[in-house]
Design an enzyme around this catalytic site. Sequence first.
Site, short mmCIF file in Angstrom:
data_model
loop_
_atom_site.label_atom_id
_atom_site.label_comp_id
_atom_site.label_asym_id
_atom_site.label_seq_id
_atom_site.Cartn_x
_atom_site.Cartn_y
_atom_site.Cartn_z
N HIS A 108 43.89 14.08 66.41
CA HIS A 108 42.88 15.11 66.67
C HIS A 108 42.13 14.88 67.97
O HIS A 108 41.22 15.62 68.29
CB HIS A 108 41.87 15.19 65.54
CG HIS A 108 42.46 15.29 64.16
ND1 HIS A 108 42.77 14.19 63.39
CD2 HIS A 108 42.83 16.37 63.43
CE1 HIS A 108 43.28 14.57 62.24
NE2 HIS A 108 43.34 15.88 62.23
N ASP A 210 62.74 -28.19 61.33
CA ASP A 210 64.11 -28.31 60.84
C ASP A 210 65.14 -28.59 61.94
O ASP A 210 66.00 -27.76 62.20
CB ASP A 210 64.46 -27.02 60.07
CG ASP A 210 65.77 -27.15 59.29
OD1 ASP A 210 66.51 -28.12 59.52
OD2 ASP A 210 66.04 -26.27 58.46
N HIS A 213 69.04 -28.63 60.75
CA HIS A 213 69.99 -27.52 60.67
C HIS A 213 70.85 -27.40 61.92
O HIS A 213 71.96 -26.87 61.86
CB HIS A 213 69.26 -26.19 60.44
CG HIS A 213 68.76 -25.56 61.71
ND1 HIS A 213 67.66 -26.03 62.38
CD2 HIS A 213 69.24 -24.51 62.45
CE1 HIS A 213 67.47 -25.27 63.47
NE2 HIS A 213 68.41 -24.36 63.54
N HIS A 218 74.36 -24.73 64.52
CA HIS A 218 74.63 -24.42 65.93
C HIS A 218 75.85 -25.18 66.48
O HIS A 218 76.01 -25.31 67.70
CB HIS A 218 73.40 -24.71 66.77
CG HIS A 218 72.21 -23.90 66.35
ND1 HIS A 218 72.26 -22.53 66.20
CD2 HIS A 218 70.94 -24.26 66.00
CE1 HIS A 218 71.07 -22.08 65.78
NE2 HIS A 218 70.27 -23.12 65.65
N ASP A 351 71.13 -18.56 63.51
CA ASP A 351 69.99 -18.66 62.58
C ASP A 351 69.81 -17.37 61.79
O ASP A 351 69.56 -17.40 60.59
CB ASP A 351 68.70 -18.95 63.37
CG ASP A 351 68.70 -20.35 63.95
OD1 ASP A 351 68.90 -21.30 63.18
OD2 ASP A 351 68.53 -20.48 65.17
FE1 FES Z 1 42.06 12.31 63.75
FE2 FES Z 1 42.55 10.13 65.15
S1 FES Z 1 41.50 11.88 65.78
S2 FES Z 1 43.22 10.57 63.17
FE FE Z 2 68.32 -22.74 64.94
#
Ligand code: FES
Ligand code: FE
Length: 449
Positions: A108, A210, A213, A218, A351
Amino acid sequence: MSDTDAARLGELVDWENGLISPEIFINDRIYRAELERLFNRAWLFIGHDSMFPEPGDFLNTYMGGDPVLAIRQRDGEVRVFLNACRHRGMKICRAEDGNARNFMCTYHGWTYSTAGELINVPNLDTAYFNELDQRRWGLVEVAQVAQYKGLWFATFDPTAPPLEDFLGDMLYYIDAWVDRSPGGIEVLPGAVKWTIHGNWKLGAEQFGGDGYHAVITHASSLGTFDPTFLRDVQGIEFASRQGHGYSMIFDRMTRFADDPLGRYNESQVRARLERLGEDRANTVGNFTIFPNFSGLPGSANLRMWHPKGPNEFEIWSWTIVDRDAPEEVKRAQRTSAAFTEGAAGVVETDDGENWDLIGQMLERGTQTRRMAWNYQMGNGHESDNDPVYPGRVLRNYFGEGPQRAFYRRWLEFMTSEEWPVVEQTEPDRREHRASAMGALSATPRGGSR
Ligand code: FES
Ligand code: FE
């Protein structure tokens, strides 16, 4: 007993014996409680100085489940606001980052200044009869903001202790990252962001401790480049009473590739030794600052594990370089980081596949959720009085002390009504902390709620 009662959570998280129920990685009620009790109270990483240097520069990020805007003010301070319009809660800014004079909500048209004030309301006279008190409807501001050597953190909780206490012994370790050269670090522009279908703690716990791992996970990436990768590795694991973790490998600044990055790092060895001392200069380390801010060496990677649900998180990843490094070194670092730890990096995907598959199993299974996971590595072999390194330290690169510390702290946040204050740094370590504190500033904020 509900899933989120202290007694039930205590059963699920037996950190002392290294037994953790995976229920904490998949249960929706526990996840909602986590947003409320952990992410609404802990200090959370926002960004680095170099990511928003000029007045009006902003970063759009998250604190737990809530979007926040961090905005550089004219006086150089950083203020952090909920990125939500006070009219109907719409996001007032959807750009990831940039520079703005003000923020107009696209619903708005309510418009806010970079200091969070409501400065324009369409049809104030014909719709509101000039009766709306704009001064009361500024953006909601987080309770506290503070920085350590250019790393900015914020917390929604006005009762949270100072950032220095929250970081505790971690200050000693993080200096090896942010204070390794006179100019400090620079975060290269652009975050890489991607989604993993798993729980955010899987990433956070791995980066804290870790190293175990890496040898297997890897093998097809790092192991291909270097067949001796992590063989006979020497190092330590640091577990912080505040929940942070750091894994450090010794003697790493001795082998350099013959490329711009390697030659630059070689040229910095002496200066880093003088600046940081042998204990930290000749090492590389990865870390997690509790709860969801991590770093990975080599590819020089900072990252956040943003929770998006019990079984979904986003990784936000940045590449860092020494601010004073030559441009060709910065380019080389960026390329190296993208190749290894980018969303499709040859290391990163190793990962991601683990975390994703674990997430699938927990989501679909029932028995898999009941089976305790083992976090017992190195338990009982740590010391709180290491002659060199502060905090609880295991003199071994492989260990799960940081993970036990992480879940101990997690449990404290999840079960405490008050902000869970714990004993600070060991007395004999206060000297270092005092010197590091010279670089820290704290800015208490009054909320505009
Ligand atoms: Fe209405 Fe931001 S102006 S939600
Ligand atoms: Fe990793």
